[in-house]
Design a protein around this motif. Structure first.
Motif, short mmCIF file in Angstrom:
data_model
loop_
_atom_site.label_atom_id
_atom_site.label_comp_id
_atom_site.label_asym_id
_atom_site.label_seq_id
_atom_site.Cartn_x
_atom_site.Cartn_y
_atom_site.Cartn_z
N LEU A 1 13.84 -83.25 -29.30
CA LEU A 1 15.25 -82.56 -28.71
C LEU A 1 15.64 -81.03 -28.86
CD1 LEU A 1 15.99 -84.64 -31.53
CD2 LEU A 1 17.13 -85.19 -29.57
N TYR A 2 16.67 -80.80 -27.54
CA TYR A 2 16.96 -79.67 -27.46
C TYR A 2 18.40 -79.06 -27.89
CZ TYR A 2 18.30 -74.66 -25.60
OH TYR A 2 19.36 -73.26 -25.73
N ILE A 3 19.00 -78.43 -28.91
CA ILE A 3 20.41 -78.71 -29.04
C ILE A 3 21.19 -77.97 -28.27
CG2 ILE A 3 22.54 -78.19 -31.13
CD1 ILE A 3 20.57 -81.03 -31.78
N VAL A 4 22.08 -77.58 -26.98
CA VAL A 4 23.51 -77.40 -26.46
C VAL A 4 23.94 -76.62 -27.08
CG1 VAL A 4 23.71 -77.02 -24.07
CG2 VAL A 4 21.72 -78.36 -24.49
N ASN A 5 25.23 -77.81 -27.48
CA ASN A 5 26.36 -77.08 -28.31
C ASN A 5 26.25 -78.28 -29.57
OD1 ASN A 5 27.86 -75.13 -26.54
ND2 ASN A 5 27.82 -76.61 -25.05
N GLY A 6 27.05 -77.30 -30.89
CA GLY A 6 27.44 -78.48 -31.98
C GLY A 6 26.56 -78.26 -32.66
N ASP A 7 26.56 -78.53 -34.23
CA ASP A 7 25.99 -78.43 -35.44
C ASP A 7 25.92 -79.44 -36.28
OD1 ASP A 7 28.15 -77.22 -37.41
OD2 ASP A 7 28.79 -77.29 -35.80
N VAL A 8 24.61 -79.65 -36.65
CA VAL A 8 24.79 -80.80 -37.47
C VAL A 8 24.04 -80.51 -38.45
CG1 VAL A 8 23.24 -82.03 -35.45
CG2 VAL A 8 24.26 -83.59 -37.01
N ILE A 9 22.94 -81.43 -39.41
CA ILE A 9 22.19 -81.58 -40.12
C ILE A 9 21.33 -81.94 -39.46
CG2 ILE A 9 21.13 -81.74 -42.88
CD1 ILE A 9 23.79 -80.34 -43.37
N TYR A 10 19.98 -82.03 -39.98
CA TYR A 10 18.61 -82.84 -38.70
C TYR A 10 18.43 -83.55 -40.66
CZ TYR A 10 19.22 -84.56 -34.38
OH TYR A 10 20.05 -85.54 -33.54
N SER A 11 17.53 -84.00 -40.88
CA SER A 11 16.95 -84.86 -42.07
C SER A 11 15.45 -85.30 -41.43
CB SER A 11 17.53 -85.88 -43.09
OG SER A 11 18.56 -85.06 -43.72
N VAL A 12 14.65 -84.37 -42.16
CA VAL A 12 13.14 -84.19 -41.54
C VAL A 12 12.31 -84.81 -42.88
CG1 VAL A 12 11.37 -84.82 -39.78
CG2 VAL A 12 13.60 -83.45 -39.29
N GLY A 13 11.38 -85.81 -42.86
CA GLY A 13 10.91 -86.16 -43.95
C GLY A 13 12.05 -86.06 -45.08
N GLU A 14 11.11 -85.12 -45.97
CA GLU A 14 12.43 -84.97 -47.36
C GLU A 14 12.55 -83.60 -46.91
OE1 GLU A 14 8.99 -84.91 -50.27
OE2 GLU A 14 9.18 -87.37 -50.39
N ARG A 15 13.05 -83.01 -45.47
CA ARG A 15 13.52 -81.92 -45.76
C ARG A 15 14.89 -82.13 -45.12
NH1 ARG A 15 9.75 -77.00 -44.59
NH2 ARG A 15 12.06 -75.25 -44.85
N ASP A 16 15.27 -80.82 -45.01
CA ASP A 16 17.08 -80.79 -44.17
C ASP A 16 16.79 -79.62 -43.52
OD1 ASP A 16 17.91 -82.80 -45.28
OD2 ASP A 16 19.45 -82.58 -46.76
N TYR A 17 17.93 -79.47 -42.39
CA TYR A 17 17.65 -78.54 -41.17
C TYR A 17 18.84 -78.38 -41.65
CZ TYR A 17 12.68 -78.69 -41.04
OH TYR A 17 11.14 -79.11 -41.76
#
Length: 202
Positions: free
Chosen positions: A62-78
């Motif tokens: 995934l390549y983020i162009v615009n916007g912001d969001v929290i991605y939870s991957v496994g046990e970590r939040d980004y």
């Protein structure tokens, strides 16, 4: 939807996704099949909502162009912002969560089967490196420099542009695979640089 795009869900995960699809039936993205085991999701805007926890048996970029969001991957939040690159290995649980102030966001995405990655790898170039969750320095998200953002963004756009040509046009399939190989090489180089920098700090 292509044959490649399916979710590997169980129990509660499956139930939550069914509820999500009923609530947002128009939010299923357009998936363009570039090859039998390579899908390209074009840049699209999604309303500020949260995707439930899910997993799939293919690799995802995934390549983020615009916007912001929290991605939870496994046990970590980004915390994901424009210019972020996400690399998700098969069967890794993940979800996207929008904050109250979040707006719609745009991104490019690839869904890639392990068979496809295996085919374009070579004895000297293992394209699976960036998806290797067994690596102690494995990372799911990379915040790119301005120069690297442009390079990665341009590759996504070139693949999108070429794919809009007729599949019957001479060279279309070869160009797509060539650019896809270039994109995976660049992403693996980014992952290797990250890995080496953390090994030096360790």
């Amino acid at each position: 939807m292509s044959a490649l795009f399916h979710l590997n869900l169980r129990g509660r995960e499956a139930a939550e996704w069914v509820v999500f699809m009923k609530k947002y039936p128009t939010e299923v993205p357009e998936v363009l099949t570039l090859a039998k085991d390579l899908d390209f999701i074009t840049k699209y805007s999604t309303v500020a909502m949260s995707y439930p926890l899910h997993r799939h048996d293919f690799c995802e970029i995934l390549y983020i162009v615009n916007g912001d969001v929290i991605y939870s991957v496994g046990e970590r939040d980004y915390y994901v912002t424009p210019g972020s690159l996400l690399v998700l290995a098969p069967n890794v649980l993940h979800k996207a969560t929008f904050g109250k102030r979040s707006t719609a966001f745009d991104r490019y995405a690839f869904h890639i089967s392990t068979d496809y990655i295996r085919r374009i790898s070579s004895p000297n170039t293992n394209m699976f490196l960036c998806f290797d969750t067994a690596n102690p320095t494995y990372c799911s998200i990379f915040r790119l420099s301005i120069e690297k953002r442009k390079e990665i963004h341009d590759l996504f756009q070139r693949i999108h542009t070429i794919n809009n040509r007729s599949k019957a046009c001479y060279g279309t399939d070869a160009l797509v695979h060539s650019l896809m190989t270039q994109l995976l090489v660049e992403i693996n180089l980014i992952a290797l640089d990250y890995s080496h920098s953390h090994e030096e700090k360790g």
